[in-house]
Design a protein around this motif. Structure first.
Motif, PDB file in Angstrom:
ATOM      1  N   GLU A   1       0.864  -1.210  -0.056  1.00  0.00           N
ATOM      2  CA  GLU A   1       0.011  -0.060   0.095  1.00  0.00           C
ATOM      3  C   GLU A   1       0.814   1.168  -0.010  1.00  0.00           C
ATOM      4  OE1 GLU A   1      -2.350  -0.523   3.626  1.00  0.00           O
ATOM      5  OE2 GLU A   1      -3.487  -2.207   2.554  1.00  0.00           O
ATOM      6  N   ALA A   2       1.942   1.192   0.670  1.00  0.00           N
ATOM      7  CA  ALA A   2       2.753   2.371   0.669  1.00  0.00           C
ATOM      8  C   ALA A   2       3.393   2.707  -0.508  1.00  0.00           C
ATOM      9  CB  ALA A   2       3.888   2.077   1.798  1.00  0.00           C
ATOM     10  N   GLY A   3       3.674   1.442  -1.377  1.00  0.00           N
ATOM     11  CA  GLY A   3       4.308   1.747  -2.943  1.00  0.00           C
ATOM     12  C   GLY A   3       3.086   1.934  -3.787  1.00  0.00           C
ATOM     13  N   MET A   4       1.884   1.575  -3.382  1.00  0.00           N
ATOM     14  CA  MET A   4       0.794   2.423  -4.378  1.00  0.00           C
ATOM     15  C   MET A   4       0.601   3.735  -3.910  1.00  0.00           C
ATOM     16  SD  MET A   4      -1.688  -1.215  -3.813  1.00  0.00           S
ATOM     17  CE  MET A   4      -3.042  -0.297  -4.550  1.00  0.00           C
ATOM     18  N   VAL A   5       0.883   4.142  -2.796  1.00  0.00           N
ATOM     19  CA  VAL A   5       0.570   5.655  -2.391  1.00  0.00           C
ATOM     20  C   VAL A   5       1.864   6.683  -3.281  1.00  0.00           C
ATOM     21  CG1 VAL A   5       1.130   7.261  -0.598  1.00  0.00           C
ATOM     22  CG2 VAL A   5      -0.315   5.420  -0.405  1.00  0.00           C
TER      23      VAL A   5
ATOM     24  N   MET B   1       5.445  -6.707  -7.412  1.00  0.00           N
ATOM     25  CA  MET B   1       6.659  -7.212  -7.991  1.00  0.00           C
ATOM     26  C   MET B   1       7.906  -6.625  -7.229  1.00  0.00           C
ATOM     27  SD  MET B   1       5.755  -9.585 -10.266  1.00  0.00           S
ATOM     28  CE  MET B   1       7.185  -9.697 -11.124  1.00  0.00           C
ATOM     29  N   ARG B   2       7.905  -5.487  -7.182  1.00  0.00           N
ATOM     30  CA  ARG B   2       9.191  -4.839  -6.449  1.00  0.00           C
ATOM     31  C   ARG B   2       9.289  -4.682  -5.100  1.00  0.00           C
ATOM     32  NH1 ARG B   2       9.579   1.157  -9.929  1.00  0.00           N
ATOM     33  NH2 ARG B   2       9.494   0.147 -11.884  1.00  0.00           N
ATOM     34  N   ILE B   3       8.293  -5.034  -4.197  1.00  0.00           N
ATOM     35  CA  ILE B   3       8.389  -4.804  -2.818  1.00  0.00           C
ATOM     36  C   ILE B   3       8.255  -6.087  -2.252  1.00  0.00           C
ATOM     37  CG2 ILE B   3       7.549  -3.786  -0.730  1.00  0.00           C
ATOM     38  CD1 ILE B   3       6.566  -1.517  -2.535  1.00  0.00           C
ATOM     39  N   THR B   4       6.991  -6.831  -2.597  1.00  0.00           N
ATOM     40  CA  THR B   4       6.974  -8.073  -1.833  1.00  0.00           C
ATOM     41  C   THR B   4       7.511  -9.111  -2.358  1.00  0.00           C
ATOM     42  OG1 THR B   4       4.650  -7.261  -1.202  1.00  0.00           O
ATOM     43  CG2 THR B   4       4.987  -9.592  -1.047  1.00  0.00           C
ATOM     44  N   LEU B   5       7.505  -9.340  -3.640  1.00  0.00           N
ATOM     45  CA  LEU B   5       8.273 -10.696  -4.363  1.00  0.00           C
ATOM     46  C   LEU B   5       9.750 -10.934  -3.763  1.00  0.00           C
ATOM     47  CD1 LEU B   5       7.448 -12.925  -5.979  1.00  0.00           C
ATOM     48  CD2 LEU B   5       8.430 -11.402  -8.014  1.00  0.00           C
ATOM     49  N   PRO B   6      10.618  -9.798  -3.904  1.00  0.00           N
ATOM     50  CA  PRO B   6      12.016 -10.173  -3.395  1.00  0.00           C
ATOM     51  C   PRO B   6      11.934 -10.449  -1.753  1.00  0.00           C
ATOM     52  CG  PRO B   6      11.743  -7.961  -4.634  1.00  0.00           C
ATOM     53  CD  PRO B   6      10.415  -8.564  -4.426  1.00  0.00           C
ATOM     54  N   LEU B   7      11.067 -10.248  -1.101  1.00  0.00           N
ATOM     55  CA  LEU B   7      11.123 -10.521   0.224  1.00  0.00           C
ATOM     56  C   LEU B   7      10.741 -12.157   0.505  1.00  0.00           C
ATOM     57  CD1 LEU B   7       9.374  -7.520   2.054  1.00  0.00           C
ATOM     58  CD2 LEU B   7      11.675  -8.288   1.837  1.00  0.00           C
TER      59      LEU B   7
ATOM     60  N   SER C   1       1.496   0.837  -9.338  1.00  0.00           N
ATOM     61  CA  SER C   1       0.415   0.057  -9.509  1.00  0.00           C
ATOM     62  C   SER C   1       0.299  -1.285  -8.469  1.00  0.00           C
ATOM     63  CB  SER C   1       0.041  -0.507 -10.802  1.00  0.00           C
ATOM     64  OG  SER C   1       1.160  -1.494 -11.255  1.00  0.00           O
ATOM     65  N   ARG C   2      -0.585  -1.704  -8.417  1.00  0.00           N
ATOM     66  CA  ARG C   2      -0.852  -2.702  -7.356  1.00  0.00           C
ATOM     67  C   ARG C   2       0.223  -4.080  -7.717  1.00  0.00           C
ATOM     68  NH1 ARG C   2      -4.319  -4.336  -3.352  1.00  0.00           N
ATOM     69  NH2 ARG C   2      -4.151  -6.548  -2.926  1.00  0.00           N
TER      70      ARG C   2
END
Length: 279
Positions: free
Chosen positions: A170-174, A184-190, A178-179
């Motif tokens: 949600e912070a990335g979307m702010v 892809m950029r924030i959650t997937l690497p984790l 896009s969702r």
């Protein structure tokens, strides 16, 4: 403090002894693979492969069926790992990030599937693969492996996905993502440790599986490595078991697993620890 130190030292000795006891069969397989059969049949055990040779490995490679079995096992295993991780990832994402009707029933169904004994499905699996012409076929055995691996893989990945706060996306979307891009950029690497831990499970299940392949892959030229090793031992037994060759063949089956673990051990350790505290 002194009593604590003594107790800790004793437990350390016990742990080392258990570890050595666990590792000894692996070492014995390695040691025996270099020794001739005459030495292995001696009443005096040989604990070091001094004076050994690579003759047993040469004999294994001389068996032309080894390369074929290795190729089939690699194809089936890699297909199972890739497809299982892809399907399980999408399912884990759905049940962790979205609320939908039947979500709890789906989770319960996964647990119930894991409780079914594999042996009880052999006849149904054989008839199903026979009806669609997938007996003695890499695609057929891969489909069955994927079906067996996916439920538990979903359960593993679900914990990792649920352990990553949705607020990060949600912070990335702010910030304008896009969702999909935020994921892809924030959650997937984790989720990399989760993918590794789940991939190791899928790899071991597919690489070592024996019973399903025994039912589905009945032709000599369409055998996975576990089936090839069984046939190799049986062929050796007809002329008096050559344990040196058998151990060398076992080493060749184990080598790809050892290499795979060496490549992913660091990620696997962090993945298992993460999975233990998330979800």
């Amino acid at each position: 403090m002194r009593l604590h130190s003594i107790s800790r030292a004793l437990w350390t000795v016990v742990a080392v002894a258990i570890a050595l006891l666990w590792a000894f069969p692996v070492y014995w397989m390695f040691n025996s693979s270099f020794l001739p059969n005459a030495v292995l049949q001696s009443t005096t055990p040989t604990f070091l492969p001094f004076g050994g040779s690579l003759d047993n490995f040469a004999a294994v490679f001389a068996d032309g069926s080894f390369a074929s079995a290795l190729g089939i096992s690699l194809t089936v295993t890699l297909t199972t790992v890739v497809v299982s991780l892809f399907v399980a990832f999408l399912a884990a994402l759905a049940i962790s990030r979205f609320k939908f009707k039947g979500r709890r029933s789906f989770i319960l169904a996964m647990l119930l599937i894991q409780m079914l004994p594999a042996e009880g499905m052999f006849i149904a699996q054989y008839k199903m693969m026979s009806s669609v012409g997938l007996l003695n076929n890499v695609v057929g055995v891969s489909v069955l492996y994927i079906a067996a691996v996916v439920p538990f893989t979903i359960w593993m990945l679900r914990g990792f996905v649920a352990g990553v706060p949705a607020e990060l996306e949600e912070a990335g979307m702010v910030d304008g993502l896009s969702r999909t891009m935020a994921f892809m950029r924030i959650t997937l690497p984790l989720l990399a440790p989760g993918f590794v831990a789940s991939g190791v499970y899928a790899f071991l299940q597919a690489w070592n599986e024996f019973t399903v392949a025994l039912v589905i892959m009945t032709e000599d030229q369409m055998k996975t490595l576990p089936l090839w090793l069984r046939g190799f031992v049986q062929a050796s037994a007809t002329r008096e078991t050559d344990w040196g060759m058998v151990m060398a063949a076992s080493m060749m089956v184990a080598v790809p697993v050892i290499i795979f673990f060496m490549l992913v051990q660091s990620k696997m350790s962090s993945g298992l620890v993460s999975g233990a505290v998330k979800g």
